[in-house]
Design a protein around this motif. Structure first.
Motif, PDB file in Angstrom:
ATOM      1  N   MET A   1     -17.839 -29.198 -55.267  1.00 37.50           N
ATOM      2  CA  MET A   1     -16.764 -29.943 -54.671  1.00 37.50           C
ATOM      3  C   MET A   1     -15.507 -29.073 -54.693  1.00 37.50           C
ATOM      4  O   MET A   1     -15.238 -28.388 -55.674  1.00 37.50           O
ATOM      5  N   TYR A   2     -14.748 -29.115 -53.618  1.00 36.22           N
ATOM      6  CA  TYR A   2     -13.537 -28.329 -53.491  1.00 36.22           C
ATOM      7  C   TYR A   2     -12.354 -29.236 -53.157  1.00 36.22           C
ATOM      8  O   TYR A   2     -12.504 -30.226 -52.437  1.00 36.22           O
ATOM      9  N   GLU A   3     -11.205 -28.850 -53.628  1.00 39.15           N
ATOM     10  CA  GLU A   3      -9.967 -29.453 -53.154  1.00 39.15           C
ATOM     11  C   GLU A   3      -9.768 -28.889 -51.747  1.00 39.15           C
ATOM     12  O   GLU A   3     -10.219 -27.793 -51.428  1.00 39.15           O
ATOM     13  N   LEU A   4      -9.075 -29.623 -50.887  1.00 36.02           N
ATOM     14  CA  LEU A   4      -8.953 -29.254 -49.482  1.00 36.02           C
ATOM     15  C   LEU A   4      -8.451 -27.824 -49.282  1.00 36.02           C
ATOM     16  O   LEU A   4      -9.015 -27.074 -48.484  1.00 36.02           O
ATOM     17  N   SER A   5      -7.398 -27.434 -49.981  1.00 35.35           N
ATOM     18  CA  SER A   5      -6.868 -26.082 -49.775  1.00 35.35           C
ATOM     19  C   SER A   5      -7.857 -25.015 -50.230  1.00 35.35           C
ATOM     20  O   SER A   5      -7.934 -23.944 -49.625  1.00 35.35           O
ATOM     21  N   GLU A   6      -8.633 -25.288 -51.269  1.00 36.75           N
ATOM     22  CA  GLU A   6      -9.678 -24.344 -51.700  1.00 36.75           C
ATOM     23  C   GLU A   6     -10.730 -24.193 -50.614  1.00 36.75           C
ATOM     24  O   GLU A   6     -11.163 -23.079 -50.307  1.00 36.75           O
ATOM     25  N   LEU A   7     -11.159 -25.308 -50.065  1.00 41.93           N
ATOM     26  CA  LEU A   7     -12.176 -25.282 -49.010  1.00 41.93           C
ATOM     27  C   LEU A   7     -11.674 -24.500 -47.799  1.00 41.93           C
ATOM     28  O   LEU A   7     -12.367 -23.606 -47.299  1.00 41.93           O
ATOM     29  N   LEU A   8     -10.465 -24.824 -47.361  1.00 42.40           N
ATOM     30  CA  LEU A   8      -9.938 -24.168 -46.168  1.00 42.40           C
ATOM     31  C   LEU A   8      -9.674 -22.682 -46.397  1.00 42.40           C
ATOM     32  O   LEU A   8     -10.123 -21.843 -45.612  1.00 42.40           O
ATOM     33  N   VAL A   9      -8.938 -22.352 -47.443  1.00 47.03           N
ATOM     34  CA  VAL A   9      -8.500 -20.974 -47.664  1.00 47.03           C
ATOM     35  C   VAL A   9      -9.605 -20.101 -48.246  1.00 47.03           C
ATOM     36  O   VAL A   9      -9.901 -19.027 -47.716  1.00 47.03           O
ATOM     37  N   ASP A  10     -10.225 -20.552 -49.333  1.00 52.15           N
ATOM     38  CA  ASP A  10     -11.194 -19.710 -50.035  1.00 52.15           C
ATOM     39  C   ASP A  10     -12.578 -19.700 -49.396  1.00 52.15           C
ATOM     40  O   ASP A  10     -13.211 -18.655 -49.303  1.00 52.15           O
ATOM     41  N   VAL A  11     -13.060 -20.871 -48.995  1.00 56.41           N
ATOM     42  CA  VAL A  11     -14.434 -20.959 -48.498  1.00 56.41           C
ATOM     43  C   VAL A  11     -14.513 -20.647 -47.005  1.00 56.41           C
ATOM     44  O   VAL A  11     -15.331 -19.839 -46.570  1.00 56.41           O
ATOM     45  N   LEU A  12     -13.633 -21.283 -46.217  1.00 60.86           N
ATOM     46  CA  LEU A  12     -13.694 -21.115 -44.762  1.00 60.86           C
ATOM     47  C   LEU A  12     -12.779 -20.013 -44.231  1.00 60.86           C
ATOM     48  O   LEU A  12     -12.894 -19.636 -43.067  1.00 60.86           O
ATOM     49  N   GLY A  13     -11.866 -19.527 -45.058  1.00 62.95           N
ATOM     50  CA  GLY A  13     -10.952 -18.475 -44.618  1.00 62.95           C
ATOM     51  C   GLY A  13      -9.947 -18.941 -43.575  1.00 62.95           C
ATOM     52  O   GLY A  13      -9.470 -18.149 -42.768  1.00 62.95           O
ATOM     53  N   VAL A  14      -9.600 -20.207 -43.603  1.00 62.92           N
ATOM     54  CA  VAL A  14      -8.686 -20.792 -42.620  1.00 62.92           C
ATOM     55  C   VAL A  14      -7.309 -20.973 -43.243  1.00 62.92           C
ATOM     56  O   VAL A  14      -7.188 -21.535 -44.335  1.00 62.92           O
ATOM     57  N   THR A  15      -6.287 -20.501 -42.575  1.00 64.79           N
ATOM     58  CA  THR A  15      -4.921 -20.763 -43.032  1.00 64.79           C
ATOM     59  C   THR A  15      -4.056 -21.329 -41.910  1.00 64.79           C
ATOM     60  O   THR A  15      -2.906 -21.675 -42.136  1.00 64.79           O
ATOM     61  N   GLU A  16      -4.585 -21.433 -40.706  1.00 68.70           N
ATOM     62  CA  GLU A  16      -3.855 -21.951 -39.552  1.00 68.70           C
ATOM     63  C   GLU A  16      -4.675 -23.070 -38.919  1.00 68.70           C
ATOM     64  O   GLU A  16      -5.827 -22.853 -38.544  1.00 68.70           O
ATOM     65  N   LEU A  17      -4.081 -24.267 -38.843  1.00 72.91           N
ATOM     66  CA  LEU A  17      -4.810 -25.408 -38.298  1.00 72.91           C
ATOM     67  C   LEU A  17      -4.202 -25.954 -37.012  1.00 72.91           C
ATOM     68  O   LEU A  17      -4.636 -26.971 -36.503  1.00 72.91           O
ATOM     69  N   GLY A  18      -3.175 -25.298 -36.499  1.00 75.19           N
ATOM     70  CA  GLY A  18      -2.562 -25.753 -35.269  1.00 75.19           C
ATOM     71  C   GLY A  18      -1.658 -26.964 -35.437  1.00 75.19           C
ATOM     72  O   GLY A  18      -1.347 -27.653 -34.480  1.00 75.19           O
ATOM     73  N   ALA A  19      -1.225 -27.205 -36.659  1.00 73.27           N
ATOM     74  CA  ALA A  19      -0.361 -28.352 -36.923  1.00 73.27           C
ATOM     75  C   ALA A  19       1.064 -28.061 -36.480  1.00 73.27           C
ATOM     76  O   ALA A  19       1.501 -26.913 -36.448  1.00 73.27           O
ATOM     77  N   GLU A  20       1.760 -29.126 -36.139  1.00 72.69           N
ATOM     78  CA  GLU A  20       3.171 -29.042 -35.792  1.00 72.69           C
ATOM     79  C   GLU A  20       3.886 -30.187 -36.493  1.00 72.69           C
ATOM     80  O   GLU A  20       3.487 -31.346 -36.391  1.00 72.69           O
ATOM     81  N   PHE A  21       4.939 -29.856 -37.240  1.00 68.19           N
ATOM     82  CA  PHE A  21       5.660 -30.863 -38.021  1.00 68.19           C
ATOM     83  C   PHE A  21       7.110 -30.417 -38.139  1.00 68.19           C
ATOM     84  O   PHE A  21       7.479 -29.728 -39.094  1.00 68.19           O
ATOM     85  N   PRO A  22       7.950 -30.781 -37.172  1.00 66.07           N
ATOM     86  CA  PRO A  22       9.333 -30.296 -37.148  1.00 66.07           C
ATOM     87  C   PRO A  22      10.252 -31.063 -38.097  1.00 66.07           C
ATOM     88  O   PRO A  22      11.142 -31.797 -37.668  1.00 66.07           O
TER      89      PRO A  22
END
Length: 136
Positions: free
Chosen positions: A1-22
Motif C-alpha cells: 500500500m502506498y500513500e498517493l504521493s509515493e505511488l505517483l512520484v516513486d512508483v509511477l514516476g509522475v510529478t505532473e497531473l495537468g492540474a490548475e488551481f489559481p
C-alpha cells in the motif's frame, strides 16, 4: 500500500497531473506523513507542478498541529495551544487554502480556522491535484 504521493512520484514516476488551481496555498506536512511514512517533499513536488498555484512556505511547518489521534482528547489544553500556533502560522502566509496529506490534521486545523472565521479553506492535496480550471 502506498500513500498517493509515493505511488505517483516513486512508483509511477509522475510529478505532473495537468492540474490548475489559481490560488494562494500553503502546505502543512503532517506528523504521520513526515515521521511514519517518510514522505519528505513528495506532496510539495506534486503541488509545485500545479498551474496557477501560488505556493507559500508555512513557518514552523513541521510542528505538529496538535491533533495526533487521541492526543487531542487526552491533552485538550496542549492540543488547543498547538492548534493556535499552527493557525497563526497559516494566517501569516495570507493563503486562501491550507493543504495537507492527512484528513485528521485537516479536520483539526479547518475546525480552528473556521471557528476563527478566517475564510481559509482546508483541502487534501489530492483535491488540488484533481482540479482543473480552478473551479473548486
Amino acid at each position: 500500500m502506498y500513500e498517493l504521493s509515493e505511488l505517483l512520484v516513486d512508483v509511477l514516476g509522475v510529478t505532473e497531473l495537468g492540474a490548475e488551481f489559481p490560488h494562494r496555498v500553503t502546505y502543512h506536512p503532517t506528523c504521520h506523513g513526515l515521521r511514519m511514512l517518510g514522505l519528505g517533499d513528495k506532496p510539495l513536488r506534486l503541488l509545485r507542478s500545479v498551474a496557477g498555484i501560488r505556493l507559500v512556505e508555512l513557518d514552523a511547518a513541521e510542528q505538529c498541529c496538535g491533533f495526533g489521534g487521541t492526543f487531542a482528547l487526552k491533552n485538550p489544553d496542549v492540543s488547543t495551544a498547538m492548534l493556535a500556533d499552527k493557525a497563526r502560522h497559516v494566517l501569516d502566509t495570507d493563503a486562501e487554502v491550507l493543504a495537507a496529506a492527512d484528513n485528521s490534521c485537516l479536520a483539526h486545523i479547518a475546525g480552528g480556522l473556521t471557528r476563527m472565521r478566517t475564510g481559509v479553506r482546508a483541502m487534501h492535496y489530492a483535491e488540488i491535484l484533481a482540479t482543473t480550471g480552478g473551479t473548486r
